[in-house]
Design a protein around this motif. Structure first.
Motif, mmCIF file in Angstrom:
data_model
loop_
_atom_site.group_PDB
_atom_site.id
_atom_site.type_symbol
_atom_site.label_atom_id
_atom_site.label_comp_id
_atom_site.label_asym_id
_atom_site.label_seq_id
_atom_site.Cartn_x
_atom_site.Cartn_y
_atom_site.Cartn_z
ATOM 1 N N CYS A 1 0.840 -1.218 0.000
ATOM 2 C CA CYS A 1 0.000 0.000 0.000
ATOM 3 C C CYS A 1 0.868 1.258 0.000
ATOM 4 O O CYS A 1 0.575 2.213 -0.721
ATOM 5 C CB CYS A 1 -0.938 0.000 1.193
ATOM 6 S SG CYS A 1 -2.279 -1.187 1.055
ATOM 7 N N GLN B 1 -1.241 4.071 -1.355
ATOM 8 C CA GLN B 1 -2.549 3.676 -0.820
ATOM 9 C C GLN B 1 -3.551 3.306 -1.912
ATOM 10 O O GLN B 1 -4.750 3.311 -1.691
ATOM 11 C CB GLN B 1 -3.114 4.765 0.096
ATOM 12 C CG GLN B 1 -2.197 5.164 1.226
ATOM 13 C CD GLN B 1 -1.763 3.994 2.102
ATOM 14 O OE1 GLN B 1 -2.521 3.089 2.388
ATOM 15 N NE2 GLN B 1 -0.503 4.019 2.530
ATOM 16 N N PRO C 1 -3.538 0.151 -3.825
ATOM 17 C CA PRO C 1 -2.949 -1.141 -4.173
ATOM 18 C C PRO C 1 -3.636 -1.793 -5.363
ATOM 19 O O PRO C 1 -4.835 -1.658 -5.554
ATOM 20 C CB PRO C 1 -3.172 -1.973 -2.914
ATOM 21 C CG PRO C 1 -4.368 -1.367 -2.279
ATOM 22 C CD PRO C 1 -4.270 0.111 -2.568
ATOM 23 N N TRP D 1 -5.701 -6.508 -4.111
ATOM 24 C CA TRP D 1 -6.672 -6.310 -3.035
ATOM 25 C C TRP D 1 -6.552 -7.456 -2.062
ATOM 26 O O TRP D 1 -6.513 -8.621 -2.434
ATOM 27 C CB TRP D 1 -8.086 -6.185 -3.589
ATOM 28 C CG TRP D 1 -8.204 -4.926 -4.360
ATOM 29 C CD1 TRP D 1 -8.209 -4.791 -5.701
ATOM 30 C CD2 TRP D 1 -8.261 -3.598 -3.828
ATOM 31 N NE1 TRP D 1 -8.268 -3.469 -6.050
ATOM 32 C CE2 TRP D 1 -8.299 -2.720 -4.923
ATOM 33 C CE3 TRP D 1 -8.269 -3.071 -2.537
ATOM 34 C CZ2 TRP D 1 -8.363 -1.336 -4.764
ATOM 35 C CZ3 TRP D 1 -8.326 -1.702 -2.389
ATOM 36 C CH2 TRP D 1 -8.377 -0.856 -3.486
#
Length: 68
Positions: free
Chosen positions: A45, A50, A52, A55
């Motif tokens: 991340c 932040q 990504p 998941w």
């Protein structure tokens, strides 16, 4: 591990596994599974600001083994 083994073919060895684990940020005495289960997603991340592209769905249990 089967994916790595298949990808490396005849070049696969415990030394390749150790180097791969080290290159992935594993601390001495830990495994790729440990790395993926603990710090990988947080680092991922940060690296991708932040946002990504992998998941992560996790139930919080550290006793679950991956399918590989």
């Amino acid at each position: 591990m089967e994916v790595l083994r298949a990808d490396y073919g005849d070049n696969w060895s415990n030394a390749v596994l150790a180097k791969t684990a080290h290159d992935a940020g594993c601390k001495a005495g830990t495994t790729l599974h440990d790395r993926l289960a603990t710090s990988f997603f947080e680092q991922h991340c940060k690296r991708f600001h932040q946002r990504p592209f992998i998941w992560h769905i996790w139930d919080g249990r550290k006793d679950v083994s991956p399918a590989w």
